[in-house]
Scaffold this motif. Structure first.
Motif, PDB file in Angstrom:
ATOM      1  N   GLY A 183       2.834  -5.578  -1.889  1.00 45.57           N
ATOM      2  CA  GLY A 183       1.540  -4.604  -1.807  1.00 45.57           C
ATOM      3  C   GLY A 183       1.392  -4.296  -0.269  1.00 45.57           C
ATOM      4  O   GLY A 183       1.239  -3.163  -0.177  1.00 45.57           O
ATOM      5  N   ALA A 184       1.525  -5.188   0.439  1.00 49.84           N
ATOM      6  CA  ALA A 184       1.781  -4.778   1.896  1.00 49.84           C
ATOM      7  C   ALA A 184       2.648  -3.907   2.251  1.00 49.84           C
ATOM      8  O   ALA A 184       2.693  -2.856   3.187  1.00 49.84           O
ATOM      9  N   VAL A 185       3.936  -4.320   1.677  1.00 50.45           N
ATOM     10  CA  VAL A 185       5.046  -3.050   2.014  1.00 50.45           C
ATOM     11  C   VAL A 185       4.740  -1.744   1.518  1.00 50.45           C
ATOM     12  O   VAL A 185       5.010  -0.405   2.109  1.00 50.45           O
ATOM     13  N   ALA A 186       4.291  -1.720   0.210  1.00 54.15           N
ATOM     14  CA  ALA A 186       3.700  -0.505  -0.419  1.00 54.15           C
ATOM     15  C   ALA A 186       3.080   0.438   0.500  1.00 54.15           C
ATOM     16  O   ALA A 186       2.990   1.616   0.584  1.00 54.15           O
ATOM     17  N   ARG A 187       2.027  -0.413   1.243  1.00 59.10           N
ATOM     18  CA  ARG A 187       1.024   0.181   2.064  1.00 59.10           C
ATOM     19  C   ARG A 187       1.545   0.727   3.444  1.00 59.10           C
ATOM     20  O   ARG A 187       1.135   2.039   3.657  1.00 59.10           O
ATOM     21  N   ARG A 188       2.633   0.189   3.614  1.00 52.66           N
ATOM     22  CA  ARG A 188       3.434   0.340   4.930  1.00 52.66           C
ATOM     23  C   ARG A 188       4.043   1.779   4.620  1.00 52.66           C
ATOM     24  O   ARG A 188       4.582   2.668   5.598  1.00 52.66           O
ATOM     25  N   SER A 189       5.013   1.543   3.609  1.00 52.72           N
ATOM     26  CA  SER A 189       6.169   2.488   3.006  1.00 52.72           C
ATOM     27  C   SER A 189       5.892   3.009   1.778  1.00 52.72           C
ATOM     28  O   SER A 189       6.415   2.743   0.834  1.00 52.72           O
ATOM     29  N   PRO A 190       4.797   3.564   1.355  1.00 57.02           N
ATOM     30  CA  PRO A 190       4.295   4.132   0.258  1.00 57.02           C
ATOM     31  C   PRO A 190       5.426   5.022  -0.403  1.00 57.02           C
ATOM     32  O   PRO A 190       5.406   5.328  -1.928  1.00 57.02           O
ATOM     33  N   GLY A 191       6.401   5.775   0.063  1.00 53.61           N
ATOM     34  CA  GLY A 191       7.363   6.485  -0.391  1.00 53.61           C
ATOM     35  C   GLY A 191       8.691   5.837  -1.027  1.00 53.61           C
ATOM     36  O   GLY A 191       9.424   6.474  -1.422  1.00 53.61           O
ATOM     37  N   LEU A 192       8.594   4.522  -0.614  1.00 53.42           N
ATOM     38  CA  LEU A 192       9.965   3.651  -0.609  1.00 53.42           C
ATOM     39  C   LEU A 192      10.460   3.841  -2.084  1.00 53.42           C
ATOM     40  O   LEU A 192      11.674   3.941  -2.466  1.00 53.42           O
ATOM     41  N   PHE A 193       9.490   3.460  -2.900  1.00 57.09           N
ATOM     42  CA  PHE A 193      10.021   3.505  -4.551  1.00 57.09           C
ATOM     43  C   PHE A 193       9.335   4.604  -5.116  1.00 57.09           C
ATOM     44  O   PHE A 193       8.275   5.216  -4.764  1.00 57.09           O
ATOM     45  N   ALA A 194      10.041   5.198  -6.180  1.00 55.76           N
ATOM     46  CA  ALA A 194       9.111   6.533  -6.808  1.00 55.76           C
ATOM     47  C   ALA A 194       7.965   6.095  -7.425  1.00 55.76           C
ATOM     48  O   ALA A 194       7.065   6.969  -7.399  1.00 55.76           O
ATOM     49  N   HIS A 195       7.712   5.064  -8.050  1.00 53.59           N
ATOM     50  CA  HIS A 195       6.325   4.683  -8.661  1.00 53.59           C
ATOM     51  C   HIS A 195       5.310   4.504  -7.687  1.00 53.59           C
ATOM     52  O   HIS A 195       4.210   4.747  -7.904  1.00 53.59           O
ATOM     53  N   TRP A 196       5.594   3.991  -6.565  1.00 48.81           N
ATOM     54  CA  TRP A 196       4.696   3.913  -5.485  1.00 48.81           C
ATOM     55  C   TRP A 196       4.169   5.233  -4.830  1.00 48.81           C
ATOM     56  O   TRP A 196       3.095   5.340  -4.740  1.00 48.81           O
ATOM     57  N   GLN A 197       5.411   6.152  -4.805  1.00 50.16           N
ATOM     58  CA  GLN A 197       4.832   7.421  -4.361  1.00 50.16           C
ATOM     59  C   GLN A 197       4.220   8.083  -5.244  1.00 50.16           C
ATOM     60  O   GLN A 197       3.174   8.919  -4.986  1.00 50.16           O
ATOM     61  N   TRP A 198       4.307   7.832  -6.715  1.00 53.26           N
ATOM     62  CA  TRP A 198       3.715   8.549  -7.641  1.00 53.26           C
ATOM     63  C   TRP A 198       1.915   8.049  -7.770  1.00 53.26           C
ATOM     64  O   TRP A 198       1.291   8.891  -8.324  1.00 53.26           O
ATOM     65  N   GLY A 199       1.885   6.834  -7.203  1.00 51.14           N
ATOM     66  CA  GLY A 199       0.550   6.463  -7.079  1.00 51.14           C
ATOM     67  C   GLY A 199       0.017   5.126  -7.453  1.00 51.14           C
ATOM     68  O   GLY A 199      -1.020   4.636  -7.374  1.00 51.14           O
ATOM     69  N   TYR A 200       1.227   4.380  -8.064  1.00 53.81           N
ATOM     70  CA  TYR A 200       0.972   3.024  -8.692  1.00 53.81           C
ATOM     71  C   TYR A 200       1.363   2.106  -7.614  1.00 53.81           C
ATOM     72  O   TYR A 200       2.615   2.300  -7.138  1.00 53.81           O
ATOM     73  N   LYS A 201       0.687   1.303  -6.984  1.00 50.10           N
ATOM     74  CA  LYS A 201       1.238   0.219  -6.273  1.00 50.10           C
ATOM     75  C   LYS A 201       0.813  -1.136  -6.320  1.00 50.10           C
ATOM     76  O   LYS A 201      -0.176  -1.434  -7.012  1.00 50.10           O
ATOM     77  N   PRO A 202       1.443  -2.125  -6.087  1.00 52.19           N
ATOM     78  CA  PRO A 202       1.250  -3.478  -6.443  1.00 52.19           C
ATOM     79  C   PRO A 202      -0.145  -4.083  -5.538  1.00 52.19           C
ATOM     80  O   PRO A 202      -0.290  -3.233  -4.180  1.00 52.19           O
ATOM     81  N   PRO A 203      -0.937  -4.960  -5.857  1.00 50.47           N
ATOM     82  CA  PRO A 203      -2.254  -5.314  -4.967  1.00 50.47           C
ATOM     83  C   PRO A 203      -1.752  -5.729  -3.972  1.00 50.47           C
ATOM     84  O   PRO A 203      -0.751  -6.594  -3.639  1.00 50.47           O
ATOM     85  N   VAL A 204      -2.643  -5.988  -2.790  1.00 51.49           N
ATOM     86  CA  VAL A 204      -2.597  -6.596  -1.396  1.00 51.49           C
ATOM     87  C   VAL A 204      -3.847  -7.402  -1.181  1.00 51.49           C
ATOM     88  O   VAL A 204      -4.903  -6.850  -1.385  1.00 51.49           O
ATOM     89  N   GLU A 205      -3.684  -8.582  -0.665  1.00 54.35           N
ATOM     90  CA  GLU A 205      -4.744  -9.396  -0.657  1.00 54.35           C
ATOM     91  C   GLU A 205      -5.384  -8.944   0.842  1.00 54.35           C
ATOM     92  O   GLU A 205      -4.842  -8.528   1.740  1.00 54.35           O
ATOM     93  N   LYS A 206      -6.652  -8.871   0.796  1.00 53.37           N
ATOM     94  CA  LYS A 206      -7.452  -8.449   1.806  1.00 53.37           C
ATOM     95  C   LYS A 206      -7.338  -9.519   2.979  1.00 53.37           C
ATOM     96  O   LYS A 206      -7.437 -10.498   3.144  1.00 53.37           O
TER      97      LYS A 206
END
Length: 211
Positions: A183-206
């Motif tokens: 989730g932290a990687v997805a917030r830093r690089s949201p375009g890395l995987f196609a589904h992250w770029q589409w809008g679905y990302k794994p959760p990240v702990e506060k």
């Protein structure tokens, strides 16, 4: 169809056909006509797949034993829809079918996480391998009820989290932490995987910090 039922619109892909009829009587007449035509050509209907379906919605409220069908990887059935006025109604709409979901899960399970680790692949290299598959799914199944596809794309991140646990010793027995790391990687690089770029990302702990 052109010669005897020119008023009936239809779609065909290979041997799968959907005919649109305005009444039950017309549907039965077309079904009988198609059956007779196929028999004349030494062919037969697939009785397990061929049936009359009632397209039930807010305007069509009669009772009928069959109110859904599958076509080209989508299930068409009554579903809640929101009108332009903000009122929820029942429409007869498509969404990804159960069989399509099963095939997607089979594809994900076929990915060799241990092999990815043995090959020394990093996340960018893994993304290059699976993004064409993910983008294809999004392009085809993401148009109608995309929430269903998004719900099941979480399995991709669960699979990637298993790669994290194999790759990094500190995550071996920490499934939740491996997902938060993704989730932290997805917030830093949201375009890395196609589904992250589409809008679905794994959760990240506060308060979780990417290390």
């Amino acid at each position: 169809m052109k010669r005897i039922y020119p008023e009936v619109s239809f779609e065909r892909y290979a041997d799968d056909i959907v005919c649109h009829c305005g009444t039950q009587w017309k549907a039965q007449d077309v079904l009988t006509g198609i059956d007779q035509r196929l028999q004349a050509c030494k062919l037969s209907l697939n009785t397990g797949k061929t049936r009359i379906v009632y397209c039930k919605d807010s305007n069509r409220k009669q009772q009928w034993p069959v109110i859904e069908f599958d076509f080209l990887g989508h299930t068409f059935r009554p579903r809640p829809v929101k009108s332009q006025a903000g009122v929820y109604l029942t429409g007869f709409n498509p969404a990804m079918s159960g069989n399509a979901l099963k095939r997607i899960c089979e594809v994900i399970r076929s990915w060799e996480v241990n092999q990815w680790v043995d090959w020394g692949l990093n996340l960018a290299e893994i993304a290059a391998k699976i993004n064409p598959v993910l983008q294809g799914l999004i392009n085809y199944y993401g148009k109608f009820y995309p929430s269903i596809l998004r719900k099941h794309l979480r399995y991709v991140d669960l699979w990637l989290a298993s790669w994290v646990r194999v790759k990094f010793k500190g995550f071996r027995r920490h499934k939740t932490r491996s997902i938060y790391w993704l989730g932290a990687v997805a917030r830093r690089s949201p375009g890395l995987f196609a589904h992250w770029q589409w809008g679905y990302k794994p959760p990240v702990e506060k308060g979780f910090i990417l290390g």
